[in-house]
Scaffold this active site. Sequence first.
Site, PDB file in Angstrom:
ATOM      1  N   CYS A 182       0.839  -1.193   0.000  1.00  9.30           N
ATOM      2  CA  CYS A 182       0.000   0.000   0.000  1.00  9.30           C
ATOM      3  C   CYS A 182       0.876   1.246   0.000  1.00  9.30           C
ATOM      4  CB  CYS A 182      -0.902   0.016   1.228  1.00  9.30           C
ATOM      5  SG  CYS A 182      -2.015  -1.391   1.339  1.00  9.30           S
ATOM      6  N   ARG A 201       4.449  -0.255  -6.872  1.00 10.99           N
ATOM      7  CA  ARG A 201       4.410  -1.046  -5.643  1.00 10.99           C
ATOM      8  C   ARG A 201       3.327  -2.121  -5.693  1.00 10.99           C
ATOM      9  NH1 ARG A 201       6.665   1.936  -1.040  1.00 10.99           N
ATOM     10  NH2 ARG A 201       5.178   0.883   0.305  1.00 10.99           N
ATOM     11  N   TRP A 208      -3.455  -2.486  -1.260  1.00 10.72           N
ATOM     12  CA  TRP A 208      -3.233  -3.896  -1.574  1.00 10.72           C
ATOM     13  C   TRP A 208      -4.035  -4.695  -0.556  1.00 10.72           C
ATOM     14  CZ3 TRP A 208      -0.830  -6.149  -5.611  1.00 10.72           C
ATOM     15  CH2 TRP A 208      -0.572  -7.509  -5.532  1.00 10.72           C
ATOM     16  N   ASN A 228      -1.506   2.684   6.173  1.00  6.95           N
ATOM     17  CA  ASN A 228      -0.685   1.541   5.761  1.00  6.95           C
ATOM     18  C   ASN A 228      -0.354   0.717   6.995  1.00  6.95           C
ATOM     19  OD1 ASN A 228      -0.605   2.399   3.155  1.00  6.95           O
ATOM     20  ND2 ASN A 228       1.567   2.931   3.132  1.00  6.95           N
ATOM     21  N   GLY A 229      -0.301  -0.602   6.834  1.00  4.75           N
ATOM     22  CA  GLY A 229       0.042  -1.479   7.952  1.00  4.75           C
ATOM     23  C   GLY A 229      -1.108  -2.387   8.307  1.00  4.75           C
ATOM     24  N   GLU A 275      17.030 -18.211  -8.062  1.00  9.08           N
ATOM     25  CA  GLU A 275      16.655 -16.878  -8.499  1.00  9.08           C
ATOM     26  C   GLU A 275      16.037 -16.912  -9.893  1.00  9.08           C
ATOM     27  OE1 GLU A 275      16.110 -12.743  -8.593  1.00  9.08           O
ATOM     28  OE2 GLU A 275      16.241 -14.231  -6.991  1.00  9.08           O
ATOM     29  N   LYS A 299      12.200 -15.663 -10.804  1.00 12.43           N
ATOM     30  CA  LYS A 299      11.887 -14.661 -11.823  1.00 12.43           C
ATOM     31  C   LYS A 299      10.869 -15.191 -12.832  1.00 12.43           C
ATOM     32  CE  LYS A 299      13.907 -11.326 -10.304  1.00 12.43           C
ATOM     33  NZ  LYS A 299      13.463 -11.901  -9.058  1.00 12.43           N
ATOM     34  N   GLU A 315       7.386 -15.388 -11.225  1.00 13.74           N
ATOM     35  CA  GLU A 315       6.870 -14.047 -10.955  1.00 13.74           C
ATOM     36  C   GLU A 315       6.283 -13.402 -12.210  1.00 13.74           C
ATOM     37  OE1 GLU A 315       9.456 -11.829  -7.514  1.00 13.74           O
ATOM     38  OE2 GLU A 315      10.522 -12.299  -9.364  1.00 13.74           O
ATOM     39  N   HIS A 365      15.857 -38.144  -6.522  1.00 15.23           N
ATOM     40  CA  HIS A 365      15.123 -38.237  -5.259  1.00 15.23           C
ATOM     41  C   HIS A 365      13.736 -37.613  -5.356  1.00 15.23           C
ATOM     42  CE1 HIS A 365      18.724 -39.731  -3.274  1.00 15.23           C
ATOM     43  NE2 HIS A 365      19.406 -38.779  -3.902  1.00 15.23           N
ATOM     44  N   LYS A 415       5.985  -4.442  -4.872  1.00 10.28           N
ATOM     45  CA  LYS A 415       7.418  -4.170  -4.813  1.00 10.28           C
ATOM     46  C   LYS A 415       7.935  -4.221  -3.389  1.00 10.28           C
ATOM     47  CE  LYS A 415      11.339  -3.006  -6.655  1.00 10.28           C
ATOM     48  NZ  LYS A 415      12.057  -4.026  -7.457  1.00 10.28           N
TER      49      LYS A 415
END
Length: 616
Positions: free
Chosen positions: A2, A27, A77, A103-104, A482, A486, A489, A505, A611
Amino acid sequence: MCGIVGCTTTERADRYLLPALQALEYRGYDSVGVAIATTDGTVTTVRSINRIGDLTAQLEARTGARLSGTGIGHTRWATHGDVTEANAHPHQDCDGLVSVVHNGIIENADVLRAELIAEGHRFSSGVDSEVICHLIEQSLVGASDSGLQGAIESCVRRLEGSWAILVMETSTGRLFATTHRAPLLVASSDNGHFVASDVTAIAPWITAFRVMSDGDLVELGSPLRWIAGGVEVAPPEALGLSWSSSFLSLAADDPDFMGREIAEQPETVERILSELAPRVSTGDLWRELGLPHFRRVAVLGCGTSLNAGRIIAHAFGAFGAIVNTAVTASEAGAVVLDAETLVIAASQSGETADVLRALDELQTGRGRVLALTNSMHSTLARRADGVLNCSAGPEIGVAATKTFVAQVVTGVCLALSAMVARGTILRAQADAIVDDLRRTPDRLENAIAVSRQWVPDIVESVRDAQGFLFLGRGAGVVYAAEGALKLKELTYRWAEHYPAGELKHGPLALVEEGTPVVVIESADGRLSANVAEVRSRGGRVISIGGPGSSIPVVDGHPEAFARSGRVSQGRGGNTFAACGPLESVVPMQILARELAIALGRDVDKPRNLAKSVTVE
């Protein structure tokens, strides 16, 4: 996640609020809204579950009193409550005395809501933030004569959790900001006073800003009033804005922010090394932090920062045989650390809620937390005992690219400098390693050029694949992690990473005719047998390594890590490969981006992601 912004200006507030909210789009958000005071003592509130353009249309269509220069805005958000216009901010109390953005997370919101409803308050949303409005209302209409400031102070004493709150009073247009464990910045310029959760929102109109500390209360009036502990104090020292707001817009030749930021990686690393390298082999980089002696290292992070942290942790082991571990911040509550453990908390934004909570849960020794962040004024930077700036510059794309590379290089420089300072590595050895690091920008530049040549054909061949495997050995496993992150995402396709030795395995069951398997090559001779297992089952092997690989970006197959601080022998000659095969991340970034574009995805703002993850 947010984002919030507020202003008191001489022009109409929407001329600042709407561009500010647009700057916060990176964000991530699913609803947006503004509340603006009018010249007749009322408030105009518009909210939408669409993009910011919808607010513009609503404001242009409105009639009535003229908008003033005071207002607040919010990108939400969803955490508490569905994505609906009613749940979008700003919120108001029963009688519309105040408008609030937050926010929070208010952890005791359910208890407060039940209490307030029992006392006759009417709620119009399902979000935790609305309790703030009613608590303030309760104080304003009660016996207290302390006014809006006292009502806000009374409200926050009842709250549990985290908050950055803006409160605008309807009748007067007064605007207050307060914060607890959430970022808020205040700035003044010829344009007026501004408050925001992210400096990018207000960067076009300011040259400096001040950071609010937990418990601060600021009135954005004339003059600006800064209150700490119930007492008016002088504002803290202003910090200069170290980058141009032009970073927030794309140039004509920029395809998207992510594409631009991938291309910026060589320059980013060159800038970091120019700043840090002279202080590495002298040990001064470590000494200047003023941190105590340590026996073990734990790197704390989430997502991409966790992957970078794993490489940094390994570097401490490689350079000095330091016992090391990487801790997933959201699971830190179960981790037990030795009293002489150096905790390196890695967070691009410095506001990652899981990382901040983990610092509360971990029993760290005194003076043993080092923040590795791209934001020197962040909450994490203020809470740590030492701070190291990874100096990536603004990164707008939600999927981290240059910040990953910046964290790795900065963290490896830190590890090397610490080992020089404690006498584990001789200065001559460190100089040789630094010389190798200085070639990193050229390696990244080459990797970008080669990837742009080879990746498009690969993308075409795997476009219809529903799942991907990423394999490696040694440090290659971290880069595989990584790469998989990516790809998932950006493309919304399944992607998993494994140590190549784990194929038999379980993961080998996933490989069938045409399954794309990305392999980070290394000098480990066992890797070829693992690749053969994939090929024999019809897997589509995409190798990232030296000459002869599918994407030949790695110079001579360097060993991922030496087992000590000695210069190691890779196939390409003398190299320490301190960061592991760092070049290998570039083709995986470009593969994820190109495939996402081919699938019609928004590479700068992938779905469901933000973000800066400021709530748990």
